[in-house]
Design a protein around this motif. Structure first.
Motif, PDB file in Angstrom:
ATOM      1  N   UNK A 101       8.599  -7.813  13.630  1.00 19.26           N
ATOM      2  CA  UNK A 101       8.809  -6.350  13.616  1.00 19.26           C
ATOM      3  C   UNK A 101       8.168  -5.736  12.387  1.00 19.26           C
ATOM      4  N   UNK A 102       8.388  -6.392  11.234  1.00 21.01           N
ATOM      5  CA  UNK A 102       7.872  -5.873   9.961  1.00 21.01           C
ATOM      6  C   UNK A 102       6.364  -5.636  10.057  1.00 21.01           C
ATOM      7  N   UNK A 103       5.667  -6.609  10.648  1.00 18.94           N
ATOM      8  CA  UNK A 103       4.210  -6.479  10.725  1.00 18.94           C
ATOM      9  C   UNK A 103       3.802  -5.444  11.760  1.00 18.94           C
ATOM     10  N   UNK A 104       4.557  -5.394  12.873  1.00 18.29           N
ATOM     11  CA  UNK A 104       4.266  -4.343  13.861  1.00 18.29           C
ATOM     12  C   UNK A 104       4.370  -2.973  13.200  1.00 18.29           C
ATOM     13  N   UNK A 105       5.476  -2.799  12.475  1.00 16.09           N
ATOM     14  CA  UNK A 105       5.745  -1.487  11.882  1.00 16.09           C
ATOM     15  C   UNK A 105       4.635  -1.087  10.913  1.00 16.09           C
TER      16      UNK A 105
END
Lengths: 406, 406
Positions: A101-105
């Motif tokens: 999620x962190x990287x998607x965001x």
């Protein structure tokens, strides 16, 4: 309980990073009455780290590690601790999800090495990392406690205070209070408090100089809540009676936070125009969330042209008295007050150096102008130190003068 | 040769003193090609210090001690080292004389405990202390080297450089180079360099994340100057060929310094208008001495009112797109460009948080606007982290975008 801080990372040994983490953690532990006897720093080498862990286990009960939890090749703290204790690493799916999620965001590609961070020692408690990808770890093993924290100070400090320290049981009730002072040096302050400081372990009172202010840290121990609180109140009263005029807060907050609260409380607005501080005042002030309720604007009028165009400073005043003068400081503040609808306008003009000083106007000469609907004046100061120090001291002085009149 | 720094002193562990000595000594040693693998800090306790010495002797060839050489009761480094090595302490008359002279010179009475400093381990080389009373000590024992230095940094540094380091024989020339990169995370950068990093000790290449940038530190060893330089150049070329687009400097400098030099070089001027960064950009920029040659002004338009009044942002634009939008970022930058005579105007508008975000415009959404005489555009970013982190990342991004187009 004897504690040891083990800092992992070649960059701490070799690099440009000072080991502030060990220092910070030690202070926090001491507030809990935990004695730190050792700081160990070891480079990113599995064998050397393993040795350090074995040494630490022999002489300490609580081992706190910082660094080496990240995704990169030389991040190995978790792996080596697990190996040394003979504990398996298991993939934790929820952490894996969070990292993805962190990287998607952030719209960045997730390199495969990031998954490494999702493997956790079996039976460990996971410490949430709210502002980074690498979680922390809490392990109890042979009645010793192992706490693994990330290296970046912001991530480490938040995790330590919010998740790690609460897991450590303590027998005494500890109360810590920080009183913030400004306008007096550390040694002078210590001198005024000397019959309170040092002659007793409980309460323990210490002063810490910190970004242009001096904090007084009180630590009291008590067998119960009530006793601890009583002792703390007594101590605060004693300190108050000696140095109240230098105290700007009992909330362990920055001077700008105190100022912000006062403005909010009085429903007042403010604007800044800065020359020698170059925006440091307004940027320090805008670190505070919600500041838009009291801050209208800030203007950095670095050139004379900007002083004239933005603030209506008169050419004659600049020519006659020079940019660094009481008159220009006042005209700047009044000009800003007139062009805005704020209640208070503050200006700075000075010589931050290193060059630009002379006999009559030395480096460090600063005028702070303050304008309100019924008053306008300037305060002259001469600060010592390099460019950054002079800018910082001017900023502190400005906030201090403002909080006094609000 | 493997080295270990042993810092002695409760104040380093508990106090507000950061351990800058270990850091300083390590840097000096690394430039001599001596690998420092361990930093140990231990409180003033003879037993714990003795243990630390025994541990150090097992794993290191060179042990450098700082602190605990003074006259007071808890200064014990020399005594414990001598005891641990089984070496006698002998009164050294010339040192005794020097100490007496020192006190005469400073017109202070010499207390008896000062004589303690005149006792030296048998067979040791005495390291002169030119600015204090406690001399340093150099001992060779079982083909290990022990160097004892005083704690006060000024005394320690002078003694280390002038007397201690020259006693250590070195076989290699060392060159150190730091390359500054921006716009790429540490793990991604390491990934791109992985076939250069870690697979060799010489050159040693490591990455360090620091204030929103990532530095690459190269340390090469060579049997002579020419070989070392050649290896360093080759290494830089290899790194260059892989990641040149992220490199902003080879001078180990901040991104704003690079920007400042470029503007100066091209004889260009700049102005900033900031919303979400609240003056952080201009204040970071004005830390640089002489910046007035390229900086016209900065405006922190925190309120919409200020955006309209200071920059001529249209009410309709604010209503239609909101303050945090590409359109407003561009109007801000163009408004600033038009009211000044600068070559480049940069704007920021975004949601620094913690509150104020929503589905369509989350916390961390930032637009950076750039306007020049022949171009105006905005760059959209979504940053992660707390308020300060978002402000810092926006600031770094702004400097990065500017240095790219100048």
């Amino acid at each position: 309980m004897i504690a040891e801080i083990i800092s992992v990372g070649t960059e701490i040994i070799l690099g440009s990073t000072l080991n502030t983490n060990a220092h910070y953690i030690t202070k926090k532990l001491s507030y809990m009455g935990i004695d730190v006897y050792f700081h160990t720093t070891v480079i990113d080498d599995p064998k050397l780290l393993e040795d350090a862990i074995n040494i630490g286990m022999k002489r300490s009960d609580l081992l706190i590690f910082t660094g080496g939890l990240g995704p990169t090749y030389d991040d190995m703290t978790k792996e080596v601790v697990a190996k040394t204790l003979g504990i398996k690493l298991i993939l934790n799916n929820s952490i894996e999800e969070n990292i993805k999620k962190y990287f998607e965001k952030t719209n960045r590609p997730m390199t495969s090495n990031n998954i490494k961070q999702a493997y956790m020692p079996e039976g460990s408690i996971i410490l949430k990392n709210e502002i980074g990808t690498a979680p922390g770890i809490y392990i109890e093993y042979n009645s010793k406690i192992f706490i693994l924290l990330p290296g970046p100070p912001k991530e480490m400090e938040l995790m330590l205070n919010k998740y790690a320290l609460p897991l450590i049981k303590q027998d005494n009730i500890i109360k810590v209070k920080t009183i913030n002072t400004i306008g007096i040096g550390e040694s002078a302050l210590e001198d005024m408090l000397k019959d309170l400081i040092g002659n007793t372990q409980n309460p323990s009172i210490a002063t810490y100089a910190k970004d242009g202010r001096v904090d007084i840290k009180i630590i009291v121990k008590g067998t119960n809540e009530e006793k601890a609180n009583k002792l703390l109140e007594n101590t605060i009263e004693k300190i108050d009676s000696k140095i109240s005029k230098y105290i700007y807060s009992y909330e362990d907050e920055s001077i700008e936070q105190t100022l912000y609260k006062k403005l909010l409380d009085k429903n007042m607005t403010i604007a800044f125009c800065e020359s020698c501080t170059g925006g440091l005042i307004v940027s320090r002030f805008t670190r505070i969330p919600g500041v838009s309720q009291v801050l209208d604007r800030g203007i950095v009028t670095y050139s004379n042209k900007a002083k004239i165009e933005e603030l209506g400073v008169k050419k004659e005043t600049l020519n006659k008295y020079g940019a660094v003068s009481e008159q220009v400081a006042i005209e700047m503040a009044m000009g800003l007050l007139n062009k805005t609808e704020v209640d208070i306008a503050l200006s700075t003009t000075g010589i931050a150096g290193p060059s630009g000083g002379n006999e009559k106007k030395p480096v460090g000469l600063v005028y702070i102008g303050i304008a309100t609907d019924n008053n306008a004046y300037a305060i002259k100061s001469i600060f010592n130190g390099d460019r950054t120090t002079i800018q910082n001291r001017t900023t502190m002085k400005a906030f201090d003068e403002l909080r006094k009149i609000i």
